[in-house]
Write a protein that holds these residues in place. Sequence first.
Motif, PDB file in Angstrom:
ATOM      1  N   PRO A 148     -25.844  -3.502 -17.094  1.00  0.00           N
ATOM      2  CA  PRO A 148     -25.680  -2.053 -16.888  1.00  0.00           C
ATOM      3  C   PRO A 148     -25.721  -1.631 -15.427  1.00  0.00           C
ATOM      4  N   TRP A 149     -26.548  -2.294 -14.607  1.00  0.00           N
ATOM      5  CA  TRP A 149     -26.640  -1.878 -13.211  1.00  0.00           C
ATOM      6  C   TRP A 149     -25.360  -2.210 -12.449  1.00  0.00           C
ATOM      7  N   SER A 150     -24.693  -3.272 -12.821  1.00  0.00           N
ATOM      8  CA  SER A 150     -23.400  -3.564 -12.217  1.00  0.00           C
ATOM      9  C   SER A 150     -22.368  -2.508 -12.627  1.00  0.00           C
ATOM     10  N   GLN A 151     -22.440  -2.068 -13.866  1.00  0.00           N
ATOM     11  CA  GLN A 151     -21.543  -1.011 -14.326  1.00  0.00           C
ATOM     12  C   GLN A 151     -21.805   0.291 -13.567  1.00  0.00           C
ATOM     13  N   VAL A 152     -23.079   0.617 -13.352  1.00  0.00           N
ATOM     14  CA  VAL A 152     -23.434   1.835 -12.613  1.00  0.00           C
ATOM     15  C   VAL A 152     -22.938   1.738 -11.168  1.00  0.00           C
ATOM     16  N   LEU A 153     -23.075   0.555 -10.580  1.00  0.00           N
ATOM     17  CA  LEU A 153     -22.607   0.365  -9.202  1.00  0.00           C
ATOM     18  C   LEU A 153     -21.096   0.561  -9.124  1.00  0.00           C
ATOM     19  N   ARG A 154     -20.375   0.017 -10.104  1.00  0.00           N
ATOM     20  CA  ARG A 154     -18.928   0.231 -10.117  1.00  0.00           C
ATOM     21  C   ARG A 154     -18.614   1.718 -10.230  1.00  0.00           C
ATOM     22  N   ALA A 155     -19.330   2.435 -11.076  1.00  0.00           N
ATOM     23  CA  ALA A 155     -19.097   3.866 -11.230  1.00  0.00           C
ATOM     24  C   ALA A 155     -19.345   4.615  -9.924  1.00  0.00           C
ATOM     25  N   ALA A 156     -20.385   4.208  -9.181  1.00  0.00           N
ATOM     26  CA  ALA A 156     -20.690   4.865  -7.911  1.00  0.00           C
ATOM     27  C   ALA A 156     -19.551   4.660  -6.910  1.00  0.00           C
ATOM     28  N   PHE A 157     -19.022   3.450  -6.861  1.00  0.00           N
ATOM     29  CA  PHE A 157     -17.907   3.196  -5.949  1.00  0.00           C
ATOM     30  C   PHE A 157     -16.643   3.934  -6.404  1.00  0.00           C
ATOM     31  N   MET A 158     -16.472   4.117  -7.697  1.00  0.00           N
ATOM     32  CA  MET A 158     -15.331   4.883  -8.186  1.00  0.00           C
ATOM     33  C   MET A 158     -15.418   6.332  -7.732  1.00  0.00           C
ATOM     34  N   VAL A 159     -16.614   6.917  -7.781  1.00  0.00           N
ATOM     35  CA  VAL A 159     -16.802   8.285  -7.292  1.00  0.00           C
ATOM     36  C   VAL A 159     -16.509   8.344  -5.799  1.00  0.00           C
ATOM     37  N   GLY A 160     -17.021   7.362  -5.046  1.00  0.00           N
ATOM     38  CA  GLY A 160     -16.768   7.326  -3.612  1.00  0.00           C
ATOM     39  C   GLY A 160     -15.293   7.198  -3.293  1.00  0.00           C
ATOM     40  N   SER A 161     -14.591   6.365  -4.055  1.00  0.00           N
ATOM     41  CA  SER A 161     -13.156   6.190  -3.843  1.00  0.00           C
ATOM     42  C   SER A 161     -12.406   7.487  -4.127  1.00  0.00           C
ATOM     43  N   GLY A 162     -12.710   8.112  -5.253  1.00  0.00           N
ATOM     44  CA  GLY A 162     -12.039   9.359  -5.605  1.00  0.00           C
ATOM     45  C   GLY A 162     -12.295  10.454  -4.583  1.00  0.00           C
ATOM     46  N   MET A 168     -14.329  -2.180  -3.234  1.00  0.00           N
ATOM     47  CA  MET A 168     -15.545  -2.562  -3.958  1.00  0.00           C
ATOM     48  C   MET A 168     -15.382  -2.385  -5.466  1.00  0.00           C
ATOM     49  N   VAL A 169     -14.633  -1.370  -5.885  1.00  0.00           N
ATOM     50  CA  VAL A 169     -14.349  -1.211  -7.318  1.00  0.00           C
ATOM     51  C   VAL A 169     -13.609  -2.444  -7.839  1.00  0.00           C
ATOM     52  N   LEU A 170     -12.648  -2.927  -7.072  1.00  0.00           N
ATOM     53  CA  LEU A 170     -11.883  -4.097  -7.508  1.00  0.00           C
ATOM     54  C   LEU A 170     -12.758  -5.347  -7.530  1.00  0.00           C
ATOM     55  N   VAL A 171     -13.679  -5.464  -6.566  1.00  0.00           N
ATOM     56  CA  VAL A 171     -14.636  -6.569  -6.590  1.00  0.00           C
ATOM     57  C   VAL A 171     -15.484  -6.497  -7.852  1.00  0.00           C
ATOM     58  N   MET A 172     -15.961  -5.299  -8.188  1.00  0.00           N
ATOM     59  CA  MET A 172     -16.783  -5.141  -9.393  1.00  0.00           C
ATOM     60  C   MET A 172     -15.960  -5.409 -10.655  1.00  0.00           C
ATOM     61  N   SER A 223     -17.735   4.146 -16.677  1.00  0.00           N
ATOM     62  CA  SER A 223     -17.223   4.841 -15.497  1.00  0.00           C
ATOM     63  C   SER A 223     -17.704   6.284 -15.468  1.00  0.00           C
ATOM     64  N   ALA A 224     -17.710   6.920 -16.642  1.00  0.00           N
ATOM     65  CA  ALA A 224     -17.977   8.353 -16.706  1.00  0.00           C
ATOM     66  C   ALA A 224     -19.454   8.706 -16.868  1.00  0.00           C
ATOM     67  N   ILE A 225     -20.189   7.946 -17.674  1.00  0.00           N
ATOM     68  CA  ILE A 225     -21.569   8.312 -17.995  1.00  0.00           C
ATOM     69  C   ILE A 225     -22.473   8.374 -16.764  1.00  0.00           C
ATOM     70  N   PRO A 226     -22.419   7.418 -15.819  1.00  0.00           N
ATOM     71  CA  PRO A 226     -23.260   7.558 -14.629  1.00  0.00           C
ATOM     72  C   PRO A 226     -22.768   8.651 -13.674  1.00  0.00           C
ATOM     73  N   ALA A 227     -21.440   8.878 -13.638  1.00  0.00           N
ATOM     74  CA  ALA A 227     -20.876   9.780 -12.640  1.00  0.00           C
ATOM     75  C   ALA A 227     -21.060  11.247 -12.996  1.00  0.00           C
ATOM     76  N   LEU A 228     -20.886  11.581 -14.266  1.00  0.00           N
ATOM     77  CA  LEU A 228     -20.868  12.992 -14.659  1.00  0.00           C
ATOM     78  C   LEU A 228     -22.186  13.716 -14.392  1.00  0.00           C
ATOM     79  N   PRO A 229     -23.370  13.138 -14.725  1.00  0.00           N
ATOM     80  CA  PRO A 229     -24.622  13.839 -14.411  1.00  0.00           C
ATOM     81  C   PRO A 229     -24.829  14.051 -12.916  1.00  0.00           C
ATOM     82  N   PHE A 230     -24.300  13.139 -12.086  1.00  0.00           N
ATOM     83  CA  PHE A 230     -24.414  13.294 -10.637  1.00  0.00           C
ATOM     84  C   PHE A 230     -23.516  14.427 -10.136  1.00  0.00           C
TER      85      PHE A 230
END
Length: 276
Positions: free
Chosen positions: A58-72, A154-158, A175-182
């Motif tokens: 799960p923490w790797s998934q959360v990290l990918r989500a964080a980088f997705m937000v940063g990319s967007g 980093m998203v592609l690495v993840m 992708s969505a669950i960690p990002a939306l509350p933030f």
Amino acid sequence: MLSALALFAVLDANSKVLSGGYHVSQVLAFRYAILLILLAGARMARPRAGGGLASRRPWSQVLRAAFMVGSGAGFFLSLRELPLAEGYLVYFTAPFLLLALFRLLLKEPVPASAWGWCAVGFAGVLVALWPGLSAGGAWVAYGWGLFGSFCHAMVLVMNRSLRDEPGMARVIFWSAIPALPFLAPWAAVEWVTPSWGDALALSANGVLAGGATLCLASAFRHASAGRLAPLEFSALIFAVIADVTVWGVWPPALVWIGAAIVAFAGVMAQRRSTAH
């Protein structure tokens, strides 16, 4: 990979149109909310559509989500100020970053020829961006573009790291669950009530982002960075088409020269990666 790049180009063009009236937090929050709604609707119509949701990492998934937000966020803020083709040339630093990150973080071998041709492609980026760099007027936009490019790499690495956890539902959910509350509290503060047309455009971002995310995750389950990174350069074709058709902006001569160098380097890197 090519499908993902085409979808991202349409997504970025749509986001550029929206950037004049909406804050980045609202645009991204809308995107992730639509993704969750679509996933929920699909699983209501067909239980377990897209596979399971649970993750062993799960923490790797959360990290990918964080980088997705940063990319967007990075691309949104960059393209708000730059023509799409110029912004994409900044984004073309990503293949070079990607090869370095794959080598450093995942220990995957990268052919020397791929390094060399990505370096040539990066030189083409510098040729195309030189007028803006020398004028000094777009440094902030370029900076956001570089930030978005790093996060995208980093998203592609993840994606490659998480290739043992496939499935449409898992990719969208994590992708969505960690990002939306933030994003939601920030979006609430900056909220602008959209018109019906803009609400459709904001919703379309969710559909486009979901499709692009799934295509990327699938691509990196099946091929290495050396094989896929050079294809990133083909995004310029979609960016130029969008600039011309939506905004009537033709890239200046140096952009075409730099783009030709980038495209040639991308083709050659792809050929050498295939040979290896």
